[in-house]
Each structure stands twice: as structure tokens, then as C-alpha cells.
Design an enzyme around this catalytic site. Sequence first.
Site, short mmCIF file in Angstrom:
data_model
loop_
_atom_site.label_atom_id
_atom_site.label_comp_id
_atom_site.label_asym_id
_atom_site.label_seq_id
_atom_site.Cartn_x
_atom_site.Cartn_y
_atom_site.Cartn_z
N VAL A 41 3.19 0.13 4.30
CA VAL A 41 2.42 0.88 5.30
C VAL A 41 0.99 0.35 5.40
O VAL A 41 0.49 -0.22 4.46
CB VAL A 41 2.39 2.38 4.94
CG1 VAL A 41 3.80 2.95 4.94
CG2 VAL A 41 1.69 2.64 3.60
N THR A 42 0.34 0.64 6.56
CA THR A 42 0.98 1.02 7.80
C THR A 42 1.27 -0.23 8.61
O THR A 42 0.54 -1.22 8.51
CB THR A 42 0.08 1.99 8.62
OG1 THR A 42 -1.13 1.31 8.98
CG2 THR A 42 -0.24 3.25 7.85
N ASP A 51 0.79 -1.25 0.00
CA ASP A 51 0.00 0.00 0.00
C ASP A 51 0.82 1.30 0.00
O ASP A 51 0.44 2.28 0.65
CB ASP A 51 -0.97 0.01 1.19
CG ASP A 51 -1.99 -1.13 1.11
OD1 ASP A 51 -1.94 -1.88 0.13
OD2 ASP A 51 -2.82 -1.24 2.03
N LYS A 96 -7.85 -4.93 4.69
CA LYS A 96 -6.55 -4.57 5.25
C LYS A 96 -5.53 -5.66 4.92
O LYS A 96 -4.41 -5.39 4.50
CB LYS A 96 -6.66 -4.34 6.76
CG LYS A 96 -7.67 -3.26 7.16
CD LYS A 96 -7.40 -1.93 6.49
CE LYS A 96 -8.36 -0.84 6.97
NZ LYS A 96 -8.31 0.35 6.12
N CYS A 130 -2.41 -2.58 7.65
CA CYS A 130 -2.39 -3.51 6.51
C CYS A 130 -1.18 -4.44 6.52
O CYS A 130 -1.26 -5.58 6.05
CB CYS A 130 -2.48 -2.73 5.21
SG CYS A 130 -4.09 -1.95 5.02
N LYS A 185 -6.55 -4.64 -3.25
CA LYS A 185 -7.21 -5.42 -2.18
C LYS A 185 -8.26 -4.55 -1.48
O LYS A 185 -8.01 -3.39 -1.18
CB LYS A 185 -6.15 -5.93 -1.18
CG LYS A 185 -5.39 -4.83 -0.46
CD LYS A 185 -4.38 -5.42 0.48
CE LYS A 185 -3.60 -4.41 1.26
NZ LYS A 185 -4.37 -3.47 2.06
N GLN A 189 7.44 -14.52 21.41
CA GLN A 189 6.99 -15.90 21.59
C GLN A 189 7.59 -16.83 20.52
O GLN A 189 6.89 -17.66 19.93
CB GLN A 189 5.46 -15.98 21.55
CG GLN A 189 4.78 -15.08 22.59
CD GLN A 189 3.28 -15.26 22.59
OE1 GLN A 189 2.78 -16.31 22.95
NE2 GLN A 189 2.57 -14.22 22.16
N GLU A 238 -4.54 -0.66 -1.43
CA GLU A 238 -5.89 -0.69 -0.83
C GLU A 238 -6.81 0.06 -1.79
O GLU A 238 -6.61 1.25 -2.04
CB GLU A 238 -5.90 -0.08 0.57
CG GLU A 238 -7.22 -0.37 1.29
CD GLU A 238 -7.20 -0.03 2.77
OE1 GLU A 238 -6.13 0.09 3.37
OE2 GLU A 238 -8.31 0.11 3.32
N1 TIU Z 1 -2.69 0.31 4.27
C1 TIU Z 1 -3.23 0.52 5.47
O1 TIU Z 1 -2.60 0.28 6.48
N2 TIU Z 1 -4.50 1.08 5.51
C2 TIU Z 1 -4.93 1.94 6.51
O2 TIU Z 1 -6.06 2.42 6.50
N3 TIU Z 1 -4.01 2.24 7.46
C3 TIU Z 1 -4.14 3.15 8.47
O3 TIU Z 1 -3.26 3.18 9.33
N4 TIU Z 1 -5.17 3.98 8.49
#
Ligand code: TIU
Length: 221
Positions: free
Chosen positions: A158-159, A25, A133, A163, A130, A203, A73
Site C-alpha cells: 500500500v498504497t 508499507d 514514498k 508508495c 524509507k 504503452q 515508511e
Molecule cells: N505508503 C504510502 O503509500 N504512503 C502514503 O502516505 N500513502 C497514502 O496514500 N497516503
Amino acid sequence: MVFILAQPYPYPLPKPGQFALVIIDMQRDFLEQGGFGESLGNEVNTLREIVPTLQRLLEKFRQEQWPIIYTLESHAPDLSDCPPSKLMRGEGLLKIGDEGPMGRILIKGEPGNAIIPELTPERGEFIIPKPGKGAFYNTPLEDILQTQGITHLIVTGVTTEVCVQSTMREANDRGYECLLVEDATASYFPEFKQATLAMISAQGGIVGWTATANQVLNALD
Ligand code: TIU
């Protein structure tokens, strides 16, 4: 066998072709002003620091012609792939499908839904839109991995806690061995990134491994 020095213990690399670089993303919607990330109240510049590190990893994978997989996304223009719960979340903010400065937010084909220009995909690289997430939900990702014989994922993007972590957990449950590159992933919340790195390798590697880009590149050289 080649190992990447990693947390919680060295990560065994399979043969070339069996591991892929996964870039989650890295789209304008999250990294540039006027996109979805900013509409959620986030400071987007915190994500941009990883771009040079990602470019180094991309350069190596391109040089060697190893598999590279991007995700985005992304939703259909009629939002038929967006559950009402996702659409309605975030009272008072811009919503998925609303018109923003980079076109409709998180909608396939809109300017904001492109990979940032610094990381533009090249021919032969996979791009997986996609709706969720995680990158496995409602996408062809698993079919692609099986067809290509890919078992190990070097994960970036990210993030970290949204995701990226969702994708790693989905991959882990499906039997893929995942390593998250610590300095090639970012969050709008640095403390969430640190917590995610810790919980992945805790773990005995409950979700997978983590390592720096240098540790990855040293092992690949
Ligand atoms: N790609 C992804 O992590 N989508 C999000 O909406 N992330 C946020 O941190 N908002």
C-alpha cells in the site's frame, strides 16, 4: 523459461533467487485505526482486504526460501530525515512525529511503525525503512538487490498510487523488471488503484506488468 500470464504480455521469470517479493508499507500506521492513514482522513478498512492474498504469496516465498523484502515508511525520532515540506503538508491534520494512539506517527520503533501482526517478518527477510514514498530514495535497497543478484521484483502493498507506484517507477528507471500483483495492492481510493494498474501496463508496459496473485502462484508452482 517460466512466464507469468500478465498485462500487457507474459512476464518472463528469471531463475529462483533472482526475483523477490516486495511488500510495501503494510504497517499499522496505514492499516489500523489511529495511524497516519486515518489521520489523513482515510477509511483504513479498505486496505485490509489484501491481507489474506499477501499471506498466500508470503507462504509460497517462505516455503521456497526465495527473497522477501518489506519496506516501512519511517522517520528518525529527531525527524532529521523528513523534509520540512513533508512535515508541514496537510493543514489541520495530525503530522509526522505527533503523538497518536499508536505512538508517534511514522516514527521508527513506535508501535504504529511495525508491520501488521498478520504479516510479521521472519528471520532472514529484509526490512527497509524509507523516508520517502519510493523505496530507493535514501535507503540501502539498491545495494541489497545488487548484492543478492535480484533483477525482478514482484511488488505488493500500500498504497497503490503513492508508495507502490513511486517504488515501481524508481525501480523501472534503475533497470529492474517489476510486476504489480493486482489483488495484493490497495488504495484508500479504489478508482486511483484501478487507474494505477492501467497506467503501469499501458504503452507496452511503460512501468511494468500487472497480474493477479493466482496468475503469479500458478506460474511459480
Ligand atoms: N505508503 C504510502 O503509500 N504512503 C502514503 O502516505 N500513502 C497514502 O496514500 N497516503
